[in-house]
Structure formats: C-alpha cells, structure tokens
Design a protein around this motif. Structure first.
Motif, PDB file in Angstrom:
ATOM      1  N   GLU A  96      21.273  23.161  16.615  1.00  0.00           N
ATOM      2  CA  GLU A  96      21.800  23.871  15.453  1.00  0.00           C
ATOM      3  C   GLU A  96      23.253  24.272  15.668  1.00  0.00           C
ATOM      4  OE1 GLU A  96      19.110  27.004  14.335  1.00  0.00           O
ATOM      5  OE2 GLU A  96      17.414  25.629  14.276  1.00  0.00           O
ATOM      6  N   SER A  97      23.629  24.551  16.913  1.00  0.00           N
ATOM      7  CA  SER A  97      25.010  24.940  17.193  1.00  0.00           C
ATOM      8  C   SER A  97      25.978  23.764  17.054  1.00  0.00           C
ATOM      9  CB  SER A  97      25.122  25.563  18.587  1.00  0.00           C
ATOM     10  OG  SER A  97      24.793  24.606  19.573  1.00  0.00           O
ATOM     11  N   ASP A  98      25.449  22.539  16.969  1.00  0.00           N
ATOM     12  CA  ASP A  98      26.282  21.355  16.788  1.00  0.00           C
ATOM     13  C   ASP A  98      26.413  20.954  15.318  1.00  0.00           C
ATOM     14  OD1 ASP A  98      26.809  20.988  19.506  1.00  0.00           O
ATOM     15  OD2 ASP A  98      24.926  19.913  19.798  1.00  0.00           O
ATOM     16  N   THR A 120      19.481  27.828  10.270  1.00  0.00           N
ATOM     17  CA  THR A 120      19.439  28.940  11.206  1.00  0.00           C
ATOM     18  C   THR A 120      18.058  29.504  11.464  1.00  0.00           C
ATOM     19  OG1 THR A 120      19.888  30.527   9.450  1.00  0.00           O
ATOM     20  CG2 THR A 120      21.783  29.650  10.644  1.00  0.00           C
TER      21      THR A 120
END
Length: 144
Positions: A96-98, A120
């Motif tokens: 998700e951070s990418d 998220t």
C-alpha cells in the motif's frame, strides 16, 4: 535503481485533467530526483489493434513496476478494471505504501475517501464494499 510507475486510470475520466495532474507530478518528480520518471501507460504500451490479447499480460506488466500511480478521477473507483489493477499490484507483492494517488480536479469529500478506503483499510472484511459482509454471512444468506 530506477523504479517504474504503472499508471492506473479510468478511460472515462477527463483526459486533459489526467494529463495536467501527471505533468505536474512528473515535473515534481524530476525536480526531486534529477531524472524523468519511468512510466507504464496502457495507451502507449498495449497494441491498440489487439487490446484483448495484450491485456492478458496485465499481471506481467504490473509485476514489472515497483509503484502504482493512480489518477483518481470521478469514475476511477467505479471501474472494475481499475480495481483489478490495484488488486494485481498488491497480489504480486506491491505494498500500500507503494501506491500514489493523484486526485483529478476538485474532489468531493465522499469521492476523496472512496479510493483512500480501497488503499488504506486492512483486513478481508474491511476491503469489501459496504453491505458485502463476511464469507460466512454470505453463506448464511444464501442458505436461508
């Protein structure tokens, strides 16, 4: 090492708004890194005379990219293909951070939240659209 961004967008959203958002993003990227970004864009990378055959390679295209760049317009979260791109990216090891989300134009609070919720929230039940419930709840409804 350079990372490639897979551009995820809805063909139904305004092309000029997508171009403007992507241009601003790319200029800022170049300012910060000193190089132009590497992008995978379906219109430029898929044989437009053989779209169905080319799209069979979606998992391969997605797996070759280290980040997902979402051009979030009014129709993005309503298009199954867009959601499938996010799903493939996460399933093939992306995190998700990418995922970077670029809102297109003015967003209503409800619109801004829809893609953010997709990206998220964690846990199987939280990833389902409201009203879908758990697998066990669905089985109970089917069986009466």
């Amino acid at each position: 090492a350079a990372s490639t961004r897979f551009i995820s967008h809805s063909w139904s959203d305004d092309g000029e708004a997508k171009y403007a958002a992507l241009s601003c993003w790319a200029a800022e990227f170049e300012r910060q890194t000193g190089r132009e970004p590497l992008l995978w864009l379906d219109k430029a990378c898929i044989d437009q005379d053989s779209i169905d055959a080319s799209l069979l390679g979606l998992p391969i295209y997605v797996s070759g990219c280290t980040r997902l760049l979402v051009l979030d317009g009014p129709s993005y979260a309503t298009r199954l293909w867009c959601i499938m791109e996010i799903f493939c990216f996460l399933l093939l090891g992306g995190s998700e951070s990418d995922i970077e989300v670029l809102p297109l134009g003015s967003q209503t609070p409800a619109r801004s939240v829809s893609v953010a919720c997709l990206l998220t929230q964690s846990g199987e039940a939280k990833r389902r659209p409201r009203g879908w419930g758990t697998t066990e709840e669905a089985e109970a409804k089917r069986n009466g």
